[in-house]
Design a protein around this motif. Structure first.
Motif, PDB file in Angstrom:
ATOM      1  N   SER A  62      15.697 -13.070  33.290  1.00  0.00           N
ATOM      2  CA  SER A  62      17.061 -13.137  33.839  1.00  0.00           C
ATOM      3  C   SER A  62      17.784 -14.473  33.322  1.00  0.00           C
ATOM      4  O   SER A  62      16.970 -15.520  33.192  1.00  0.00           O
ATOM      5  N   PRO A  63      18.953 -14.291  32.857  1.00  0.00           N
ATOM      6  CA  PRO A  63      19.738 -15.612  32.308  1.00  0.00           C
ATOM      7  C   PRO A  63      19.994 -16.553  33.347  1.00  0.00           C
ATOM      8  O   PRO A  63      20.147 -17.831  33.063  1.00  0.00           O
ATOM      9  N   TYR A  64      19.673 -16.064  34.559  1.00  0.00           N
ATOM     10  CA  TYR A  64      20.182 -16.852  35.660  1.00  0.00           C
ATOM     11  C   TYR A  64      18.843 -17.713  36.320  1.00  0.00           C
ATOM     12  O   TYR A  64      19.032 -18.474  37.123  1.00  0.00           O
ATOM     13  N   LYS A  83      24.391  -8.366  36.809  1.00  0.00           N
ATOM     14  CA  LYS A  83      25.836  -8.401  37.420  1.00  0.00           C
ATOM     15  C   LYS A  83      26.867  -7.899  36.380  1.00  0.00           C
ATOM     16  O   LYS A  83      27.269  -6.867  36.555  1.00  0.00           O
ATOM     17  N   LEU A  84      27.032  -8.771  35.192  1.00  0.00           N
ATOM     18  CA  LEU A  84      28.065  -8.541  34.203  1.00  0.00           C
ATOM     19  C   LEU A  84      27.829  -7.004  33.663  1.00  0.00           C
ATOM     20  O   LEU A  84      28.940  -6.440  33.168  1.00  0.00           O
ATOM     21  N   GLU A  89      29.112  -1.999  38.886  1.00  0.00           N
ATOM     22  CA  GLU A  89      29.745  -2.480  40.194  1.00  0.00           C
ATOM     23  C   GLU A  89      30.650  -3.614  39.574  1.00  0.00           C
ATOM     24  O   GLU A  89      31.676  -4.023  40.349  1.00  0.00           O
ATOM     25  N   GLU A  96      22.587  -8.634  29.769  1.00  0.00           N
ATOM     26  CA  GLU A  96      23.219  -9.776  30.680  1.00  0.00           C
ATOM     27  C   GLU A  96      23.109 -10.831  29.939  1.00  0.00           C
ATOM     28  O   GLU A  96      23.905 -11.832  30.161  1.00  0.00           O
ATOM     29  N   TYR A  97      22.117 -11.545  29.324  1.00  0.00           N
ATOM     30  CA  TYR A  97      22.100 -12.711  28.580  1.00  0.00           C
ATOM     31  C   TYR A  97      23.233 -12.876  27.598  1.00  0.00           C
ATOM     32  O   TYR A  97      23.857 -13.910  27.572  1.00  0.00           O
ATOM     33  N   ALA A 101      26.448 -13.199  29.468  1.00  0.00           N
ATOM     34  CA  ALA A 101      26.540 -14.334  30.497  1.00  0.00           C
ATOM     35  C   ALA A 101      26.765 -15.564  29.526  1.00  0.00           C
ATOM     36  O   ALA A 101      27.367 -16.422  29.952  1.00  0.00           O
ATOM     37  N   PRO A 138      26.611   0.585  47.690  1.00  0.00           N
ATOM     38  CA  PRO A 138      27.695  -0.414  48.098  1.00  0.00           C
ATOM     39  C   PRO A 138      28.790   0.461  48.838  1.00  0.00           C
ATOM     40  O   PRO A 138      29.498  -0.077  50.012  1.00  0.00           O
TER      41      PRO A 138
END
Lengths: 337, 337, 337, 337
Positions: free
Chosen positions: A135-137, B70-71, B75, B222-223, B226, C7
């Motif tokens: 994960s980038p986070y 996420k990105l 959603e 995502e990386y 982000a 969701p």
């Protein structure tokens, strides 16, 4: 190289292949079987490997006779290689134990762990300053700051240190602060990185990719040796299979098999292979019993607060107890720990 | 996040976890079942993800409730993303077909192939100047020279070009000469490379790693997002399984599944997935029928003499015939080609 | 059981699920998170397992809290089970070694092998009279004639005998002539066969299927126990993975893991796992070191002439030497052999 | 068969092998390469297959030249086989669609579903009376009662019926009430069951095992043909891989590949392959596009109340809509549905 023709291959197709083989300086031997015709190509197999033979008209399949790796093979060098990391010899009678936290989090924590693993008998300190995270986070490591802590902890305890290199741009940094460069599973086929560490003077710890065959793993080692660095230690760390009860599946049979095929030392990483600290000890014992030259184990004094891989990290006391239980097993297969 | 306690977990252990959750700003909800006690942690799941909860005393397992990306998720952005590569739109009604040789071998060969694939209907030209090869002794690509040929062939035919970037140090070169940067399967988890292309202005083609789960693939995308680059196209190219009759196993169900989970376009590479040119057409048709946004296909005018991947390369005439057969299939699922 | 809602799940959908849970006698606990609503269903999880909850409107996924097996679990029976096969105890301090040829070929050969493995220290004689062969044209075993030879060899040497049952119709025969019934990997999910041996009074050796998870393996054992037969010994014999350098991949971590989850004894079969006699010893040593309760090993006096599995069979002299080397390893983990 | 000797193989070892080959009536051809000596054995490869050649002194590896299956191969029978099930022809231009519930639950439900799938265009009714369930505590099927309902529903709708046979003892029952016998994935290597259906006059639907190679699958079909029953239809239903986002991974490339290797019809089961009804349509479309001869799809009028596999079952209305969308895809590849 063996070239198997299709059942209906024509004489013209056969001649076309034979001509090509001759042009390449190879000697074709034709065997006309009851069901198929096959051609044995005698000469340097590497010349043929570069040819897309399967695409020739009339060809059904092509089978290699010799392995594609040279420098890493037992045929190239019969005696076992011993790799020196500082004063530690990997591949000798004494098993090496590399221990430490997954990530370097701060100076004090690292030093504390380093001291306890040294006391328990570990001979190399491990710790990550650059962390490959899905994960980038997620926490990505302390970078140079972490390398400095590692270097210091190594100096204060007298343990050589090993740490992962992920990015070619960081090779000078990693060389400066560490005694051994680790190539992680995700970078096992990052060929440019392999070439760079092949040019380095530091010994290299090459982890097996999670879906790499033994042949591909040895070919990656071949990249390093072919660039001049013969100080390579292989590390089996589990492969990805359908079984999800463990993080990966430790391929324990790879250890004796690689030792037959190659002269390079092989160690095992039961922490990543199992992903559960409760399974680290039995799997480490298995690796010792089947002939590994050492182990890499994650130890953390507060797994509950670890920045990464807490689930697979052992407390120092547990590590200490485990090291004691390694002794008789190592002895039973003619090794020390 | 759901935390399942062990059968014999004590009240003290429960309290310890509950206290930690509260300290992190989360709201714990305790359910005492007939067999187990479970704790639901309400709040930002990402906070918890960083915690090694499985190592807490009394904890049996921890289960995530939401996906970690996420990105890239539907959603986050409901409408499908359309990525522009030159004038070509990927993710629109018209399927993109990227075609060309595995490796760029010389200017004339590339231009010849480029012209024929363009005539057949391909809209992007592919070709490798840097080649990730299992063996250090195999052809490694022409490097910058190859990039120049690619750029020229693109200009002469009017086709945008895509080529693989393997090494962070080459990013300027690849950006200068190409319209889209490809990240190969072996580098899908080369996170530093992902960060760099995340900072680039060029669109990125992200191939799935041969043993990467769909979740890991989306995390790698995502990386890139982000780091600021939202122009990402995913490419399913087969996963490694026990079946060895094909080079890899095309995971065709990944295409509709990723399209449910993510707004990014998804294309398929049947050449690498099957490793046999005779299977490229049926597998490409399968990918179109289940909703892919395009295809990447290896074409070579003399597969017998190709420097790499000759077995999976198609002749231009066969490619041309195949393109014709794609049309009715694309139409049958509401697309053009 | 934890039910995670999508969701956008509506209150009506939530109510629909809650009503269903209540109707089933379960107590729903609702947690409204920042991103998702989750429902914990408290009560007998088995009731819920039979419900296709994932298909309910508004449901995203369903996660089990407890394992689906009962009788085989450590929670059901904490003390380790010891299975008696004649006078041999499996699961006690002394490791059991089952040895013999893959197939029973004739009386003299079997007796000769039986005597030599007994002399070397094996305590159970193995041999196949019914052989599951991939090809219909391969040797399928001697059938009843083979069982008689096995029975005789057992009597003459005093060794209990184990043999594979493949067909429900042969259960009386196999019960009559053998002391332990083996269920092979290919029949691990032949549920009717499992039920039948569950009704038998003979102990059962249950091999793991080549692509079975540990959970599925334990569920297959559960079939036997649920039908009344608690004398089950599990046998890890390698799983199918992408690696083709060995016939299968020995999942050595399954041994300690199954011993944590279940009270049943676990042995290992390094002959089938590796498919190469040269790897049998190191992999057997690994299995002993990580806690297996015994081994099953193929021995043949003339592997060159064996009707099946010659490549993985050991010569009696090599077996004898190996048995000597097992002793110190067994001792080092507190066992005898 | 090609026999590759070890680098240091002696002349004596070579002679030993050559003598053995001659004794078996084969003609050895020796090629002395620069690195290795290889022996080509010309003659019936099946004779050699029964020999454990890899165990001969001096032998490194043995490579097969021809496939081990005969009767199922295209070489044995070039024209595509068309299997008749009642009036339905499988393997002809018109695709067969087998649809119905996973388990037969009662007469009314089955008849209702049968009528709706017939109306939508399905031509064979499926339904399980004997269910292979991982758990001994799960619903195991209605047995003969279920077979009667199936038979009745078939009669009332005019649809031929297919149902799974799990136990040799039930073959008379299954033959009496059904038009086609299904062998499930778990029994693909239950060789005695294969022999029995090989002796049956009913056509057989042979599902691929979840971890079976294409070669093993064809060998299992060979068992049926070798016993006299040539009416075999193969069914690809997904293989087990590391990816867990879907229940299995549909190996779509197996469809065109098996059609090249064998003359038998091949259908696909997207319900089991994906385990999610939302993915059934796209994956079914993929299978049609790459040349399958039909589909098997689970349909249930109340998936929420299904006794098994509710998650992967479709509602009749959705099935009806999907069948409409199949038409243009089938047409685009020259087929009807």
């Amino acid at each position: 190289m063996i070239i198997v023709l299709k059942p209906g291959a024509t004489e013209k197709q056969l001649k076309h292949i034979v001509d090509r083989l001759k042009k390449l300086g190879l000697k074709p031997m034709i065997s006309r079987g009851t069901e198929r015709t096959i051609i044995g190509a005698i000469g340097e197999e590497d010349i043929l490997r570069a040819q897309p033979l399967e695409v020739f008209p009339g060809v059904d399949k092509v089978m290699a006779v010799v392995a594609p790796y040279k420098l890493v093979s037992r045929e190239f060098k019969h005696e076992k290689t011993v790799v020196s990391v500082g004063k530690v010899k990997i591949g000798s009678k004494k098993l090496v134990v590399m221990a430490g936290p997954c990530s370097i989090e701060n100076h004090d924590m690292l030093l504390k762990i380093a001291k306890s693993v040294k006391k328990a008998g570990a001979t190399i300190l491990r710790g990550g300053a650059f962390k490959p995270r899905t994960s980038p986070y997620a926490f990505q490591g302390l970078g140079e700051e972490g390398l400095k802590y590692l270097h210091q902890a190594g100096k204060e305890t007298g343990l050589p240190v090993v740490t992962e290199l992920m990015d070619i741009r960081d090779i000078d940094l990693v060389e400066r602060y560490s005694d051994m460069i680790q190539i992680g599973a995700r970078n096992m086929q990052n060929f440019n990185l392999l070439k760079e560490v092949g040019l380095s003077k530091k010994p290299v710890l090459l982890k097996r990719g999670i879906s790499s065959t033994i042949k591909e793993w040895l070919m990656s080692a071949e990249y390093i040796l072919a660039n001049g660095n013969f100080n390579v230690v292989l590390c089996e760390r589990g492969i990805r299979t359908f079984e999800d009860a463990t993080r990966f599946t430790m391929d324990v049979s790879a250890i004796p098999l690689v030792k037959k095929l190659s002269h390079l030392p092989v160690i095992a990483d039961p922490s990543h292979a199992t992903g559960k600290w409760g399974l680290v000890e039995p799997v480490a014992c298995a690796a010792i019993a089947c002939g590994c030259d050492g182990l890499m184990i994650e130890v953390h004094n507060k797994p509950e607060e670890a920045f990464s891989d807490g689930e697979q990290s052992m407390l120092p006391e547990k590590f200490n107890d485990m090291m004691k239980r390694f002794k008789p097993i190592a002895k039973s297969v003619g090794r020390d720990v």
